[in-house]
Scaffold this active site. Structure first.
Site, PDB file in Angstrom:
ATOM      1  N   HIS A   1       0.835  -1.206   0.000  1.00  0.00           N
ATOM      2  CA  HIS A   1       0.000   0.000   0.000  1.00  0.00           C
ATOM      3  C   HIS A   1       0.877   1.266   0.000  1.00  0.00           C
ATOM      4  O   HIS A   1       0.595   2.225  -0.717  1.00  0.00           O
ATOM      5  CB  HIS A   1      -0.871   0.042   1.252  1.00  0.00           C
TER       6      HIS A   1
ATOM      7  N   GLN B   1     -18.283  -5.754  -0.963  1.00  0.00           N
ATOM      8  CA  GLN B   1     -17.453  -6.620  -1.799  1.00  0.00           C
ATOM      9  C   GLN B   1     -17.124  -7.940  -1.111  1.00  0.00           C
ATOM     10  O   GLN B   1     -16.351  -8.741  -1.652  1.00  0.00           O
ATOM     11  CB  GLN B   1     -16.181  -5.909  -2.256  1.00  0.00           C
TER      12      GLN B   1
ATOM     13  N   SER C   1      -2.811  -7.904   3.307  1.00  0.00           N
ATOM     14  CA  SER C   1      -3.308  -7.763   4.674  1.00  0.00           C
ATOM     15  C   SER C   1      -3.707  -9.120   5.232  1.00  0.00           C
ATOM     16  O   SER C   1      -3.673  -9.332   6.443  1.00  0.00           O
ATOM     17  CB  SER C   1      -4.514  -6.819   4.696  1.00  0.00           C
TER      18      SER C   1
HETATM   19  P1  AMP Z   1      -6.545  -3.661  -0.352  1.00  0.00           P
HETATM   20  O1  AMP Z   1      -6.355  -2.876   0.917  1.00  0.00           O
HETATM   21  O2  AMP Z   1      -6.115  -5.083  -0.233  1.00  0.00           O
HETATM   22  O3  AMP Z   1      -7.912  -3.466  -0.955  1.00  0.00           O
HETATM   23  O4  AMP Z   1      -5.519  -3.046  -1.395  1.00  0.00           O
HETATM   24  C1  AMP Z   1      -5.541  -1.666  -1.715  1.00  0.00           C
HETATM   25  C2  AMP Z   1      -4.695  -1.435  -2.943  1.00  0.00           C
HETATM   26  O5  AMP Z   1      -3.365  -1.847  -2.687  1.00  0.00           O
HETATM   27  C3  AMP Z   1      -5.178  -2.242  -4.153  1.00  0.00           C
HETATM   28  O6  AMP Z   1      -5.030  -1.456  -5.317  1.00  0.00           O
HETATM   29  C4  AMP Z   1      -4.238  -3.415  -4.153  1.00  0.00           C
HETATM   30  O7  AMP Z   1      -4.052  -3.990  -5.433  1.00  0.00           O
HETATM   31  C5  AMP Z   1      -2.956  -2.762  -3.671  1.00  0.00           C
HETATM   32  N1  AMP Z   1      -2.070  -3.771  -3.107  1.00  0.00           N
HETATM   33  C6  AMP Z   1      -2.325  -4.628  -2.088  1.00  0.00           C
HETATM   34  N2  AMP Z   1      -1.292  -5.454  -1.883  1.00  0.00           N
HETATM   35  C7  AMP Z   1      -0.343  -5.109  -2.807  1.00  0.00           C
HETATM   36  C8  AMP Z   1       0.972  -5.591  -3.133  1.00  0.00           C
HETATM   37  N3  AMP Z   1       1.539  -6.597  -2.462  1.00  0.00           N
HETATM   38  N4  AMP Z   1       1.621  -4.994  -4.137  1.00  0.00           N
HETATM   39  C9  AMP Z   1       1.073  -3.971  -4.835  1.00  0.00           C
HETATM   40  N5  AMP Z   1      -0.147  -3.477  -4.583  1.00  0.00           N
HETATM   41  C10 AMP Z   1      -0.836  -4.030  -3.585  1.00  0.00           C
END
Ligand code: AMP
Length: 279
Positions: free
Chosen positions: A33, A57, A182
């Site tokens: 993030h 979601q 996460s």
């Molecule tokens: P989330 O909190 O899991 O919904 O992720 C929020 C944003 O962070 C989304 O655009 C995810 O694709 C991105 N994201 C989460 N984990 C990673 C990672 N390991 N590498 C790159 N982007 C990430």
């Protein structure tokens, strides 16, 4: 750094500070993030992140209630990554009583995660469109870890003429190759070790592709063999698909493809992917 908890406050910030680069998240932030937040600075003078665990979601049997949360830690991390504001709305601000409108992208949302998580992407596109409208950004950054999500959001932005540039960011990994997520905190020590079968499966398939293998079924089987050999790992899907529109592909591969996979360890579902393109 400002912390904004209402739609009105977020709009007032946007009106005062101008168009931003925006990173939507569900919190419990990690380096993946934060890399997006740091990269956002190149796209606008103002960087806004959001932390919102979006209930729409999650399926009825998924992990909305137990999704990890750490608001104080998240705000500190956003500050350290240079965010100018964090939008932190309660569920009631995003979905007030009477909410009836949903955004749905067809076709792209059918396979892969869409097949095992019915309704998931409608929840994603609906909340992302709402967030883009509220935040008033000119660019929004999304991780390639959620490859299908990025493709779906790009499609929505094109189809609905959104005045926002959608920017993808490479997957950020732990030192041993596991894609940061996460949800990795759910893993037992045994499953944390076993979870390396995702990145190793992708690497084995990429090696085969590099050596000239152009049969998608063979590439899938190559990745799958490593996962099937891992105690506690259960394949949800391992699929090679067109890198742009996620349609099914047949041998011999001639255009760029993505090898995408989802693997369950008990109740924890992990995803990863790798684009395979020649030259
Ligand atoms: P989330 O909190 O899991 O919904 O992720 C929020 C944003 O962070 C989304 O655009 C995810 O694709 C991105 N994201 C989460 N984990 C990673 C990672 N390991 N590498 C790159 N982007 C990430």
């Amino acid at each position: 750094m400002q912390v904004l908890e209402t739609v009105e406050a977020m709009r007032a910030f946007a009106a005062a500070r101008g168009p931003s680069a925006f990173v939507p998240t569900m919190g419990f932030l990690h380096e993946g993030h934060l890399a997006l937040m740091r990269a956002a600075r190149a796209h606008a003078p103002v960087v806004v992140a959001s932390v919102f665990v979006n209930p729409t979601q999650f399926g009825p049997n998924e992990d909305f209630e137990r999704y990890p949360r750490d608001t104080a830690g998240d705000l500190e991390k956003c500050r350290s990554a240079g965010c100018d504001a964090v939008f932190l709305p309660p569920v009631s601000a995003m979905y007030p009583p009477g909410h009836r409108t949903h955004v749905s992208v067809s076709e792209l949302t059918g396979p892969l995660c869409g097949a095992s998580r019915p309704g998931h992407f409608d929840g994603v596109t609906t909340v992302v469109l709402k967030l883009l409208n509220i935040v008033g950004c000119r660019a929004a950054l999304f991780g390639e870890k959620d490859y299908q999500q990025l493709a779906v959001i790009r499609r929505m932005a094109l189809d609905l003429d959104l005045p926002v540039q959608i920017i993808g960011h490479p997957i950020v990994r732990e030192a041993d190759g596991l894609a940061m997520s996460s949800r990795n905190v759910y893993l037992s020590p045994r499953d944390r070790a076993g979870a390396l079968c995702l990145s190793r499966g992708l690497e084995a398939a990429a090696q085969a592709f590099g050596a000239g293998e152009r049969d998608p079924r063979v590439l899938e089987a190559t990745a799958r063999a490593l996962i099937d050999a891992t105690p506690g790992a259960a394949v949800d899907y391992v699929e090679v698909r067109d890198a742009l529109d996620l349609t099914a592909v047949e041998a011999p591969l001639t255009r760029p493809v993505v090898l995408a996979l989802a693997v369950r360890f008990g109740a924890t579902r992990l995803i990863d992917n790798r684009v395979l393109a020649s030259g």
